[in-house]
Motif scaffolding. Sequence first.
Motif, short mmCIF file in Angstrom:
data_model
loop_
_atom_site.label_atom_id
_atom_site.label_comp_id
_atom_site.label_asym_id
_atom_site.label_seq_id
_atom_site.Cartn_x
_atom_site.Cartn_y
_atom_site.Cartn_z
N ARG A 4 0.82 -1.22 0.00
CA ARG A 4 0.00 0.00 0.00
C ARG A 4 0.86 1.27 0.00
NH1 ARG A 4 -2.19 -3.85 3.00
NH2 ARG A 4 -1.35 -3.16 5.00
N LYS A 5 2.15 1.09 -0.21
CA LYS A 5 3.05 2.25 -0.20
C LYS A 5 3.52 2.58 -1.61
CE LYS A 5 4.26 2.44 4.43
NZ LYS A 5 4.46 3.66 5.16
N PRO A 6 3.66 3.88 -1.90
CA PRO A 6 4.14 4.28 -3.21
C PRO A 6 5.62 3.94 -3.38
CG PRO A 6 3.93 6.19 -1.77
CD PRO A 6 3.43 4.99 -1.00
N PRO A 7 6.16 4.03 -4.57
CA PRO A 7 5.51 4.52 -5.80
C PRO A 7 4.68 3.45 -6.54
CG PRO A 7 7.78 3.92 -6.26
CD PRO A 7 7.57 3.71 -4.79
N PHE A 8 3.59 3.91 -7.16
CA PHE A 8 2.79 3.05 -8.04
C PHE A 8 2.88 3.58 -9.46
CE2 PHE A 8 0.73 2.95 -3.86
CZ PHE A 8 0.68 1.59 -3.62
N PRO A 9 2.83 2.70 -10.46
CA PRO A 9 2.83 3.19 -11.84
C PRO A 9 1.67 4.17 -12.05
CG PRO A 9 3.08 0.80 -11.80
CD PRO A 9 2.79 1.23 -10.39
N ASN A 10 1.96 5.30 -12.64
CA ASN A 10 0.97 6.37 -12.87
C ASN A 10 0.31 6.86 -11.58
OD1 ASN A 10 1.42 6.13 -15.70
ND2 ASN A 10 0.16 4.27 -15.61
N ASN A 11 0.95 6.60 -10.46
CA ASN A 11 0.43 7.03 -9.15
C ASN A 11 -0.94 6.46 -8.81
OD1 ASN A 11 2.77 8.71 -8.75
ND2 ASN A 11 1.87 10.12 -10.23
N LYS A 32 1.27 -3.58 -7.47
CA LYS A 32 2.15 -2.74 -8.29
C LYS A 32 3.03 -1.77 -7.52
CE LYS A 32 -0.78 -2.97 -12.39
NZ LYS A 32 -1.60 -2.21 -13.34
N GLY A 73 6.06 -0.11 -6.27
CA GLY A 73 7.49 -0.20 -6.58
C GLY A 73 8.30 -0.58 -5.36
N LEU A 74 7.88 -0.07 -4.19
CA LEU A 74 8.58 -0.41 -2.96
C LEU A 74 8.48 -1.91 -2.69
CD1 LEU A 74 10.07 0.44 -0.34
CD2 LEU A 74 7.82 0.74 0.71
#
Lengths: 405, 405
Positions: A48-55, A61, A63-64
Amino acid sequence: MAGKALNGIKILEYCDTVSGAYCTKLMADLGAEVIKIEAPGIGDGARRKPPFPNNIPDPEKSGLFLYINTNKYGVTLDPSKPLGNKIFKELVKDVDILVEDKPPGEMAKMGLDYDVLNKLNPGLIMTSITPFGRSGPYKDYKAYQLNISHVSGQGYLLPMPALKSDRPPVKVGGNSGNFDPAIVASVAIMAALFWKGKTGKGQFIEMSKQEALMSMQRVESVTFPDSGINMTRVGMAQKRSPDGVMPCKDGYVVVVTPEEHQWESFMKLIGDPDWAKEEWCKDWINRSGNVDRIQEPILEWMKEHTKEEIFRKGQAMSVPAAPMNASKDVVESPQFNARNFFVEMEHPAVGKIDKFPSSPYRFSKTPWKIERPAPLLGEHNEVIYCERLGYTKEDLEKFKASETI
Amino acid sequence: MVNNGPLNGVRVTEFTSAWAGPYATCLLGFLGAEIIKVESMQRPDHSRLLSFTTGKKFETVNESEIFNNLNLNKRSVSLNLKKPKAIEIAKKLVRVSDVVIENMRPGVVPRLGLGYDVLREIKPDIIYLSSSACGQTGPDREYIGYAPTFAALAGLPHITGYEDWPPSNFMGSIDLRSASTAAFAILSALYYHQQTGEGQYIDLASQEAIAAFAGDIFLDYVMNRNVQIRKGNKDAVMVPHNCYPCLGDDNWISIAVTNQEEWECLCRAMGKPELMDDDRFSDLSKRKANEEALDMIINEWTKNQDYYDVMRNLQDAGVAAAPSMTSEALFNDPHLKERGVFRQTDHPVIGKNWVIGPPWELSETPAALRSHGPLLGEHTDEIFQDYLGMSVEEIQALREEQVIY
């Protein structure tokens, strides 16, 4: 199979979010088989933590999550349920290492403390990573990365230098403070593994995140008891030397000159000024008493030159200089790319990532390698529960219905 | 002192100076490895001469508390590597060692005749780690680096601090992150050696060791072309997430709230339950949007309180809170006292000297602080006699020739 440093090592990870996950990832990337246990339904916090593709948030998905869970098998399991508890023990029987990060007492409450697990598997190396350790007045206290960064003494000194003290001290950017405990824990675990290789015996390792960070702040931590000095991020700390972080034409650079010949080269870089040859500018001690006077003409020179010029020309003259890189600069860095720091990684939900960060070491015989991307939530339930532990697919359906997996 | 560490029986010879190399082997020493430090008066380790942390300059090479803190448990032999005979003796030490580590500028060690290609002829199964700023390969391989420069190249300063202030400088504790990474890499190779009998070469780049702590930041750029920048203590998701002023000079408490439950606990603990019903803060996204206003409210609440009172109050309510600590605060903290984190060494020159102990507890094979950091060449005689079979006369002759110097 030859060619992997940790080939044949089996690890069970029962951790959430970053620290424990990064710790076992270090080992998974060197060939250990890691089974990651996630909570049924919601999964690991890093999802549930960013980064996600296209936010756009998507639990498959992050990235972390992708970064810190490469090469692992992923299962879902709730060990607080009776059946989940039984399965947890079955998994523990077959591994060399268990890494857990539950608050002190929680494993014991589930009947999964070291005394119990050690009887099932005397060779088990069980590692407990908690914010403040398992003893002492703060043992039950909560702490996230922000708190750990500050309570270890690291945050108090950042940013260095601070222009004024009316703004709070800060943590290190990104998730760095969560990665720190991981690398520190990995050292003790590997040493215990070496000992197990000799003796067949396991053991219990306890580590506090606060102390893990303090171990790396060891020099700054003892300045008061040893020298009566409390370093601060404002004031004299940054004024001791007329180098450090400096603005230039297109950003910032940092220059450090611990050796006298490096200072002399630095002066040549900025045009060999006459004032630099005067008595008040000779040696580090004199310069530290004349910081403002010396820094002014240096900053004037910096304004006319770019990061890249200062970096390349400086290094060519043996001046330890570097640009303050942004993420983009690192990803595009000729040096990082010449060493293949970024590799290709293909993930079923995200697709191909052409510049995925790898590792800081190049082993001549046992290379770092991505064999499989981070697992989807519960991706390997069938592989682990059916093929390894012998449960049937019907059993699996029942486990799901009871939210055990 | 008895050595019950997991690495008891492992012998490491190091050709390192400064912080990143020496602390890697200090970690292995805590875990029971025997560390032989090769050094010379001809060019003493600068951490023996000067503290960049406190600005203190040392009169002699044997009174640096920084050196002590980074080189605990080691033995030191003096060898002037400018002399061919010293190189031959160094090779003999390698023949009786399991691990070699060096952190000279790339190219220097091969020129001295102590490169991996040479040493593997002498000891085919040697594990040899080279630690350098940028790595042994690539266009920047010969660039000089220290913690501030390789942290900058790795992208960490750019994301640490405040956006309208310069990026933060990073000092020595960044070296210790590279050191901890090196220790993990060596131990992985040591395990592989235990299983297969094979040694290998490891090329570690400090800038990559630090970049590895920012993997998710790079993925944000790779996936979204988003270049992250400094944002104080703020988190992408969590609110509140900052340091708040407390009673006293430059005293701050860090508070981090991750979910609705903790938010409500915070409101109640502050005696401000009405905030729960405040439209500006009713859910996470609204709290994020009104973060500044929320921080102001918390500032008002904390500013006349002792930070320990705030910590206790909030922790009792289930909210993560911890002070931002100075060296003095850490030294006097009751939790760290009870856990025995600060340890005193009895140094023959400095006297009683505080250091930080090993960061883990291992139940069967305790990590330990067995001795102070060595005086320069303190153990030359015993090591050359015991391991290399040299006579007192031979050693005396080598001293006169300044091979031992």
